[in-house]
Design a protein around this motif. Structure first.
Motif, PDB file in Angstrom:
ATOM      1  N   LEU A 125       0.845  -1.197   0.000  1.00 45.33           N
ATOM      2  CA  LEU A 125       0.000   0.000   0.000  1.00 45.33           C
ATOM      3  C   LEU A 125       0.877   1.244   0.000  1.00 45.33           C
ATOM      4  O   LEU A 125       1.989   1.233   0.541  1.00 45.33           O
ATOM      5  CB  LEU A 125      -0.898   0.020   1.246  1.00 45.33           C
ATOM      6  CG  LEU A 125      -1.975  -1.049   1.347  1.00 45.33           C
ATOM      7  CD1 LEU A 125      -2.592  -1.056   2.739  1.00 45.33           C
ATOM      8  CD2 LEU A 125      -3.044  -0.831   0.301  1.00 45.33           C
ATOM      9  N   CYS A 129      -1.672   5.497   3.033  1.00 42.49           N
ATOM     10  CA  CYS A 129      -2.764   4.531   3.026  1.00 42.49           C
ATOM     11  C   CYS A 129      -2.449   3.391   3.996  1.00 42.49           C
ATOM     12  O   CYS A 129      -3.307   2.970   4.782  1.00 42.49           O
ATOM     13  CB  CYS A 129      -2.919   4.004   1.599  1.00 42.49           C
ATOM     14  SG  CYS A 129      -4.421   3.128   1.275  1.00 42.49           S
ATOM     15  N   GLN A 160      -8.883   6.897   2.077  1.00 37.28           N
ATOM     16  CA  GLN A 160      -7.673   6.076   2.140  1.00 37.28           C
ATOM     17  C   GLN A 160      -8.011   4.642   2.557  1.00 37.28           C
ATOM     18  O   GLN A 160      -7.446   3.680   2.024  1.00 37.28           O
ATOM     19  CB  GLN A 160      -6.647   6.684   3.106  1.00 37.28           C
ATOM     20  CG  GLN A 160      -6.022   7.987   2.607  1.00 37.28           C
ATOM     21  CD  GLN A 160      -5.188   7.769   1.348  1.00 37.28           C
ATOM     22  OE1 GLN A 160      -4.366   6.867   1.284  1.00 37.28           O
ATOM     23  NE2 GLN A 160      -5.417   8.597   0.347  1.00 37.28           N
ATOM     24  N   LYS A 163      -9.483   2.883  -0.427  1.00 37.13           N
ATOM     25  CA  LYS A 163      -8.425   2.469  -1.354  1.00 37.13           C
ATOM     26  C   LYS A 163      -7.711   1.228  -0.838  1.00 37.13           C
ATOM     27  O   LYS A 163      -7.462   0.285  -1.587  1.00 37.13           O
ATOM     28  CB  LYS A 163      -7.392   3.593  -1.529  1.00 37.13           C
ATOM     29  CG  LYS A 163      -7.844   4.726  -2.383  1.00 37.13           C
ATOM     30  CD  LYS A 163      -6.738   5.767  -2.481  1.00 37.13           C
ATOM     31  CE  LYS A 163      -7.197   6.984  -3.231  1.00 37.13           C
ATOM     32  NZ  LYS A 163      -6.151   8.021  -3.297  1.00 37.13           N
ATOM     33  N   ALA A 164      -7.372   1.223   0.448  1.00 41.96           N
ATOM     34  CA  ALA A 164      -6.661   0.089   1.035  1.00 41.96           C
ATOM     35  C   ALA A 164      -7.506  -1.177   0.950  1.00 41.96           C
ATOM     36  O   ALA A 164      -7.016  -2.236   0.524  1.00 41.96           O
ATOM     37  CB  ALA A 164      -6.285   0.390   2.486  1.00 41.96           C
TER      38      ALA A 164
END
Length: 177
Positions: A125, A129, A160, A163-164
């Protein structure tokens, strides 16, 4: 009736424009939301809420795209709001209870292998993040606390984490044996 005419008539409170909008787009929007949630009743409720919301805000609404795109985005946002309000999580990582996994419940080798693979994914990552993910999932910190400590907004923390989780979900097959 073209879109500009519909929008103009909606702003004036013309119910025929509202009825036209409902009859023209309702089924299409319900099918779209149904594809998101796989629940016909919920899809219809969310679309109705979105269309009623459009009527309630008709005097102040600003549509910079097509009416169809605006309704599509409104229904999408209505669905996301519903998810947030019910705190529904659709990812396999949240099904894994970080505090429950222990060497006692898994064979030591299997546990270590899975954790090693998970750590490898987490290390892939982006730095910010990764830091947010670790603080939230492994250290059990709330979004608000993370945002305050990092000097960022809660929305940034949510983005974030999204996204992770998206990345980890997409690559979970490498860690789930």
């Amino acid at each position: 009736m073209n879109e500009h005419e519909i929008i103009r008539k909606l702003r004036k409170g013309k119910t025929k424009a509202y009825q036209y909008l409902f009859s023209e787009y309702y089924e299409w929007l319900c099918n779209y939301v149904f594809n998101l949630c796989n629940d016909r009743v919920l899809a219809e409720d969310l679309v109705q809420e979105a269309i009623v919301g459009l009527w309630e805000k008709r005097k102040t609404i600003v549509i910079t795209t097509s009416l169809k795109n605006y309704l599509f985005k409104t229904c999408h946002n209505q669905f996301l709001q519903h998810i947030r309000s019910r705190k529904i999580q659709f990812d396999t990582l949240d099904k894994i209870r970080w505090d429950v996994i222990s060497e006692a419940t898994l064979e030591e080798d299997l546990y270590e292998l899975k954790m090693e693979k998970l750590n490898t994914l987490i290390n892939q990552l982006p730095p910010r993040c990764k830091e947010i993910f670790i603080q939230n999932k492994l250290e059990k910190r709330k979004y608000q606390d993370i945002a305050l400590d990092m000097g960022i907004s809660v929305k940034t923390v949510e983005n974030q984490m999204s996204k992770a989780l998206h990345f980890l979900r997409a690559n979970a097959h490498t860690f789930l044996l």
